[in-house]
Design a protein around this motif. Sequence first.
Motif, PDB file in Angstrom:
ATOM      1  N   SER A   1       0.827  -1.207   0.000  1.00  0.00           N
ATOM      2  CA  SER A   1       0.000   0.000   0.000  1.00  0.00           C
ATOM      3  C   SER A   1       0.858   1.252   0.000  1.00  0.00           C
ATOM      4  CB  SER A   1      -0.894   0.023   1.250  1.00  0.00           C
ATOM      5  OG  SER A   1      -1.782  -1.077   1.276  1.00  0.00           O
TER       6      SER A   1
ATOM      7  N   ARG B   1      -9.661  -1.048  -4.949  1.00  0.00           N
ATOM      8  CA  ARG B   1      -8.298  -1.061  -4.398  1.00  0.00           C
ATOM      9  C   ARG B   1      -7.835   0.341  -4.010  1.00  0.00           C
ATOM     10  NH1 ARG B   1      -4.148  -2.416  -7.575  1.00  0.00           N
ATOM     11  NH2 ARG B   1      -5.134  -1.693  -9.503  1.00  0.00           N
TER      12      ARG B   1
ATOM     13  N   SER C   1      -3.441  -3.145  -2.203  1.00  0.00           N
ATOM     14  CA  SER C   1      -3.340  -4.308  -3.098  1.00  0.00           C
ATOM     15  C   SER C   1      -2.668  -3.927  -4.416  1.00  0.00           C
ATOM     16  CB  SER C   1      -4.733  -4.895  -3.359  1.00  0.00           C
ATOM     17  OG  SER C   1      -5.360  -5.267  -2.152  1.00  0.00           O
TER      18      SER C   1
END
Length: 114
Positions: free
Chosen positions: A17, A66, A84
Amino acid sequence: QVQLVESGGGLVQPGGSLRLSCAASRSISNINVMGWYRQAPGKQREFIAAVVRGGITNYVDSVKGRFTISRDNAKNTVYLQMNSLKPEDTAVYYCNSVPYKISWGQGTQVTVSS
């Protein structure tokens, strides 16, 4: 003329991330839609996410679920939370109005690689 400064990029492993920030030199509260764009190597710059002044958001399918875009008008800042991450997310990321009307900043490089 508003100036935009993007930050927060870096090298991250797949699945990781990052949180990007875009600081504007003056108020963005009068800009109805702000967005994030990206440009991958050898490709054209593309729009990926937008946030309306009231908070409604929109995403392209490749990042939906995401990435999360948000804005803080009091801080003149737009954010992009990216989770992700995938290798295909590797690009230089920029913010701008939607449609873009402000001079582009320098962007921030995001590299997703193991």
